[in-house]
Each structure stands twice: as structure tokens, then as C-alpha cells.
Design a protein around this motif. Structure first.
Motif, PDB file in Angstrom:
ATOM      1  N   ASN A   1      -7.283   8.579   1.930  1.00  0.00           N
ATOM      2  CA  ASN A   1      -6.342   8.711   0.825  1.00  0.00           C
ATOM      3  C   ASN A   1      -5.577  10.027   0.918  1.00  0.00           C
ATOM      4  O   ASN A   1      -6.143  11.106   0.733  1.00  0.00           O
ATOM      5  CB  ASN A   1      -7.098   8.621  -0.504  1.00  0.00           C
ATOM      6  CG  ASN A   1      -6.159   8.468  -1.687  1.00  0.00           C
ATOM      7  OD1 ASN A   1      -4.986   8.865  -1.624  1.00  0.00           O
ATOM      8  ND2 ASN A   1      -6.651   7.887  -2.766  1.00  0.00           N
TER       9      ASN A   1
ATOM     10  N   HIS B   1       1.703  -5.247   6.516  1.00  0.00           N
ATOM     11  CA  HIS B   1       2.549  -4.701   5.437  1.00  0.00           C
ATOM     12  C   HIS B   1       1.690  -3.918   4.445  1.00  0.00           C
ATOM     13  O   HIS B   1       0.549  -4.319   4.139  1.00  0.00           O
ATOM     14  CB  HIS B   1       3.253  -5.854   4.719  1.00  0.00           C
ATOM     15  CG  HIS B   1       4.323  -5.412   3.780  1.00  0.00           C
ATOM     16  ND1 HIS B   1       4.048  -4.921   2.517  1.00  0.00           N
ATOM     17  CD2 HIS B   1       5.668  -5.379   3.917  1.00  0.00           C
ATOM     18  CE1 HIS B   1       5.183  -4.605   1.911  1.00  0.00           C
ATOM     19  NE2 HIS B   1       6.178  -4.866   2.752  1.00  0.00           N
ATOM     20  N   PRO B   2       2.191  -2.814   3.923  1.00  0.00           N
ATOM     21  CA  PRO B   2       1.413  -2.026   2.956  1.00  0.00           C
ATOM     22  C   PRO B   2       0.846  -2.832   1.798  1.00  0.00           C
ATOM     23  O   PRO B   2      -0.295  -2.607   1.382  1.00  0.00           O
ATOM     24  CB  PRO B   2       2.423  -0.970   2.478  1.00  0.00           C
ATOM     25  CG  PRO B   2       3.302  -0.758   3.668  1.00  0.00           C
ATOM     26  CD  PRO B   2       3.449  -2.124   4.288  1.00  0.00           C
ATOM     27  N   ASP B   3       1.612  -3.777   1.282  1.00  0.00           N
ATOM     28  CA  ASP B   3       1.107  -4.572   0.153  1.00  0.00           C
ATOM     29  C   ASP B   3      -0.089  -5.444   0.562  1.00  0.00           C
ATOM     30  O   ASP B   3      -0.916  -5.798  -0.278  1.00  0.00           O
ATOM     31  CB  ASP B   3       2.219  -5.462  -0.396  1.00  0.00           C
ATOM     32  CG  ASP B   3       3.286  -4.662  -1.126  1.00  0.00           C
ATOM     33  OD1 ASP B   3       3.043  -3.476  -1.439  1.00  0.00           O
ATOM     34  OD2 ASP B   3       4.368  -5.217  -1.364  1.00  0.00           O
TER      35      ASP B   3
ATOM     36  N   SER C   1      -9.928   3.655   4.851  1.00  0.00           N
ATOM     37  CA  SER C   1      -8.820   4.284   4.139  1.00  0.00           C
ATOM     38  C   SER C   1      -9.029   5.787   4.029  1.00  0.00           C
ATOM     39  O   SER C   1     -10.110   6.254   3.671  1.00  0.00           O
ATOM     40  CB  SER C   1      -8.682   3.680   2.742  1.00  0.00           C
ATOM     41  OG  SER C   1      -7.646   4.327   2.026  1.00  0.00           O
TER      42      SER C   1
ATOM     43  N   TYR D   1      -3.819   5.175   6.045  1.00  0.00           N
ATOM     44  CA  TYR D   1      -3.440   5.148   4.629  1.00  0.00           C
ATOM     45  C   TYR D   1      -2.432   4.026   4.484  1.00  0.00           C
ATOM     46  O   TYR D   1      -1.518   3.891   5.307  1.00  0.00           O
ATOM     47  CB  TYR D   1      -2.843   6.487   4.205  1.00  0.00           C
ATOM     48  CG  TYR D   1      -2.412   6.531   2.748  1.00  0.00           C
ATOM     49  CD1 TYR D   1      -3.342   6.404   1.727  1.00  0.00           C
ATOM     50  CD2 TYR D   1      -1.070   6.697   2.403  1.00  0.00           C
ATOM     51  CE1 TYR D   1      -2.963   6.433   0.394  1.00  0.00           C
ATOM     52  CE2 TYR D   1      -0.676   6.740   1.067  1.00  0.00           C
ATOM     53  CZ  TYR D   1      -1.622   6.607   0.070  1.00  0.00           C
ATOM     54  OH  TYR D   1      -1.236   6.635  -1.260  1.00  0.00           O
ATOM     55  N   TRP D   2      -2.581   3.239   3.459  1.00  0.00           N
ATOM     56  CA  TRP D   2      -1.806   1.997   3.347  1.00  0.00           C
ATOM     57  C   TRP D   2      -0.304   2.202   3.392  1.00  0.00           C
ATOM     58  O   TRP D   2       0.429   1.379   3.930  1.00  0.00           O
ATOM     59  CB  TRP D   2      -2.212   1.236   2.090  1.00  0.00           C
ATOM     60  CG  TRP D   2      -1.844   1.897   0.784  1.00  0.00           C
ATOM     61  CD1 TRP D   2      -2.516   2.920   0.176  1.00  0.00           C
ATOM     62  CD2 TRP D   2      -0.744   1.580  -0.068  1.00  0.00           C
ATOM     63  NE1 TRP D   2      -1.904   3.264  -1.009  1.00  0.00           N
ATOM     64  CE2 TRP D   2      -0.813   2.449  -1.187  1.00  0.00           C
ATOM     65  CE3 TRP D   2       0.282   0.634  -0.010  1.00  0.00           C
ATOM     66  CZ2 TRP D   2       0.113   2.419  -2.227  1.00  0.00           C
ATOM     67  CZ3 TRP D   2       1.211   0.592  -1.051  1.00  0.00           C
ATOM     68  CH2 TRP D   2       1.117   1.479  -2.144  1.00  0.00           C
ATOM     69  N   ARG D   3       0.199   3.312   2.864  1.00  0.00           N
ATOM     70  CA  ARG D   3       1.645   3.509   2.801  1.00  0.00           C
ATOM     71  C   ARG D   3       2.168   4.414   3.915  1.00  0.00           C
ATOM     72  O   ARG D   3       3.373   4.679   3.993  1.00  0.00           O
ATOM     73  CB  ARG D   3       2.024   4.072   1.425  1.00  0.00           C
ATOM     74  CG  ARG D   3       3.490   3.951   1.104  1.00  0.00           C
ATOM     75  CD  ARG D   3       3.787   4.373  -0.322  1.00  0.00           C
ATOM     76  NE  ARG D   3       4.083   3.224  -1.155  1.00  0.00           N
ATOM     77  CZ  ARG D   3       4.244   3.289  -2.475  1.00  0.00           C
ATOM     78  NH1 ARG D   3       4.089   4.444  -3.095  1.00  0.00           N
ATOM     79  NH2 ARG D   3       4.506   2.201  -3.159  1.00  0.00           N
TER      80      ARG D   3
ATOM     81  N   LYS E   1      -3.122  -2.657   0.855  1.00  0.00           N
ATOM     82  CA  LYS E   1      -3.331  -1.682  -0.216  1.00  0.00           C
ATOM     83  C   LYS E   1      -4.717  -1.848  -0.848  1.00  0.00           C
ATOM     84  O   LYS E   1      -5.100  -2.961  -1.203  1.00  0.00           O
ATOM     85  CB  LYS E   1      -2.262  -1.865  -1.287  1.00  0.00           C
ATOM     86  CG  LYS E   1      -2.350  -0.861  -2.445  1.00  0.00           C
ATOM     87  CD  LYS E   1      -1.230  -1.111  -3.438  1.00  0.00           C
ATOM     88  CE  LYS E   1      -1.302  -0.136  -4.611  1.00  0.00           C
ATOM     89  NZ  LYS E   1      -0.219  -0.389  -5.582  1.00  0.00           N
TER      90      LYS E   1
ATOM     91  N   TYR F   1       1.149   2.146   9.563  1.00  0.00           N
ATOM     92  CA  TYR F   1       1.750   0.805   9.537  1.00  0.00           C
ATOM     93  C   TYR F   1       2.102   0.373  10.966  1.00  0.00           C
ATOM     94  O   TYR F   1       1.848  -0.770  11.377  1.00  0.00           O
ATOM     95  CB  TYR F   1       2.988   0.893   8.641  1.00  0.00           C
ATOM     96  CG  TYR F   1       3.687  -0.363   8.208  1.00  0.00           C
ATOM     97  CD1 TYR F   1       3.360  -1.629   8.668  1.00  0.00           C
ATOM     98  CD2 TYR F   1       4.757  -0.255   7.291  1.00  0.00           C
ATOM     99  CE1 TYR F   1       4.044  -2.757   8.241  1.00  0.00           C
ATOM    100  CE2 TYR F   1       5.436  -1.377   6.856  1.00  0.00           C
ATOM    101  CZ  TYR F   1       5.094  -2.622   7.334  1.00  0.00           C
ATOM    102  OH  TYR F   1       5.781  -3.720   6.905  1.00  0.00           O
TER     103      TYR F   1
ATOM    104  N   ARG G   1      12.322   1.410  -0.108  1.00  0.00           N
ATOM    105  CA  ARG G   1      11.575   2.107  -1.154  1.00  0.00           C
ATOM    106  C   ARG G   1      12.415   3.215  -1.784  1.00  0.00           C
ATOM    107  O   ARG G   1      12.348   3.437  -3.002  1.00  0.00           O
ATOM    108  CB  ARG G   1      10.297   2.676  -0.548  1.00  0.00           C
ATOM    109  CG  ARG G   1       9.432   3.463  -1.515  1.00  0.00           C
ATOM    110  CD  ARG G   1       8.248   4.067  -0.797  1.00  0.00           C
ATOM    111  NE  ARG G   1       7.534   4.989  -1.654  1.00  0.00           N
ATOM    112  CZ  ARG G   1       6.725   5.940  -1.228  1.00  0.00           C
ATOM    113  NH1 ARG G   1       6.505   6.089   0.081  1.00  0.00           N
ATOM    114  NH2 ARG G   1       6.124   6.736  -2.078  1.00  0.00           N
TER     115      ARG G   1
END
Length: 213
Positions: free
Chosen positions: A35, A206-208, A33, A9-11, A211, A16, A178
Motif C-alpha cells: 500500500n 486492470h486496477p479495478d 499488495s 499496488y493496484w493503481r 483493487k 499494471y 483519470r
């Protein structure tokens, strides 16, 4: 190595970490992904990959690997790389201790499920969640800053190249920013995190950067 698939999951901080490690080792992989917001991690398909219903899961051929630090150590061992874990036993211990200080002390009490339960039992909503995150991330990183007051700390947490400790630190600093944790009083943490973020392997994880659209 067999085909590698990262279920993440990206975040997710743990995801990470594994993304950074894969990049540092130059291991090609695809990503799927999962979610967390729509509870895909609790689906039967994902529970088949990981009975805990957590991310990340690293598929290596038919084998499903779980737990981010165990995955990272597996990658370091199978790639015969001293990049993530030093060769010397004392160095390996120190890198593990630094990594565990984040992954086993800060992360478990600040994950999404714990924070949601805090909100539920207090009835205080987002205010309680933010206060909880700032307290435990802040206290944990202050302790980490003190752990960095050590002769083996150099450009990175341990020596002059990134290790598993840095792989754990950078996602935690992302979370600290954050949630509005004050980082000015942690100069070593801040400087190392910025140095790591400038490296392509960290930037691409990086999450960004990952995403979903």
C-alpha cells in the motif's frame, strides 16, 4: 520457472504493466499488495526487496527483480517469447523506444512522489496536481501519437499483436482518463488502447480488477 510473487499496488502504472505481461505470457503468480498510501513501500520488509522503495517487485524463487521494463524483458527472454519483444533488431528497438517514451519520459515526472512535491512547493493543492498531470501526460501522449505514424503500426503499437509498447500504453491511458486528459485528438492511441482492453490479459490486470476489497 520458480514460484512467482508480484509485490504491487493496484493503481501503480508500473505494476499494471507487469500484471499485463504476466497474463500475456500465461505465467501463474500470486500477488502481495504494497500500500503506497500508508507508506508500506518504505517499510524495512519492502526495502529488503527493493532498496529504492518502489513497486513492482517480482519475486522469482529467492530472486527479487525490480524496474518494470527490466522485469518484462526478463520474462520475455526467459520464456523465449517474441510476444512482448519482436525478434528483428529494428522491431525490438522500436518497441523499446515506444515503451521508454512512456516509462522513462512521462511516468517519472507524473508519479505520486513528484506530484505530491509539486503540491507542497506551490501550495496550490489538488488544482496544481491536476494541471501538472494533464500537461505532462497530455504532451507525452501527443508525442506518442506521432510516433505511431509509422509503417509498423498496425492493430497494435507494433504489428498485429500486443508488445511491451502496448503493455506500457494502456496503463498510461488509464492515468490520462483519470486526470481528465483530452484524448479525442489521439485516434491511434485511443483505438489501440481500446483494442488492448478487450483482451483478457489486459482486462484481468486492470486496477479495478485487482483493487483490494
Amino acid at each position: 520457472m520458480s514460484e512467482i510473487v508480484l509485490y504491487d499496488y493496484w493503481r501503480s502504472s508500473a505494476s499494471y504493466r507487469v500484471r499485463i505481461a504476466l497474463n500475456l505470457l500465461g505465467l501463474p503468480h500470486s500477488s502481495v499488495s504494497v500500500n503506497l498510501l500508508d507508506h508500506s513501500h518504505r517499510s524495512e520488509a519492502h526495502l529488503q526487496r527493493n532498496p529504492q522503495g518502489l513497486v513492482p517487485v517480482l519475486g522469482v524463487g529467492e530472486v527479487m527483480l525490480t524496474q518494470s521494463l527490466a522485469i518484462i524483458e526478463y520474462l520475455a527472454e526467459t520464456q523465449r517469447s517474441e510476444l512482448l519483444l519482436p525478434a528483428a533488431p529494428l522491431g525490438r528497438h522500436r518497441v523499446r523506444a515506444l515503451s521508454h517514451a512512456i516509462a522513462m519520459d512521462i511516468h517519472p515526472i507524473c508519479n505520486m512522489g513528484v506530484a505530491a512535491h509539486v503540491m507542497q512547493i506551490t501550495g496550490a493543492g489538488e488544482e496544481a496536481r491536476g494541471a501538472w498531470m494533464r500537461k505532462f501526460i497530455g504532451e507525452g501522449l501527443h508525442a506518442f501519437e506521432r510516433m505511431l505514424d509509422h509503417p509498423s503500426t498496425a492493430a497494435y503499437c507494433h504489428g498485429d499483436g500486443p508488445t511491451m509498447a502496448d503493455v506500457c500504453l494502456v496503463p498510461q491511458v488509464y492515468n490520462a482518463e483519470r486526470w481528465g486528459v483530452e484524448l479525442a485528438s489521439m485516434p491511434r492511441v485511443s483505438a489501440i488502447a481500446e483494442r488492448c482492453r478487450a483482451l483478457p490479459a489486459f482486462a484481468a490486470a486492470h486496477p479495478d480488477a485487482v483493487k483490494p476489497a
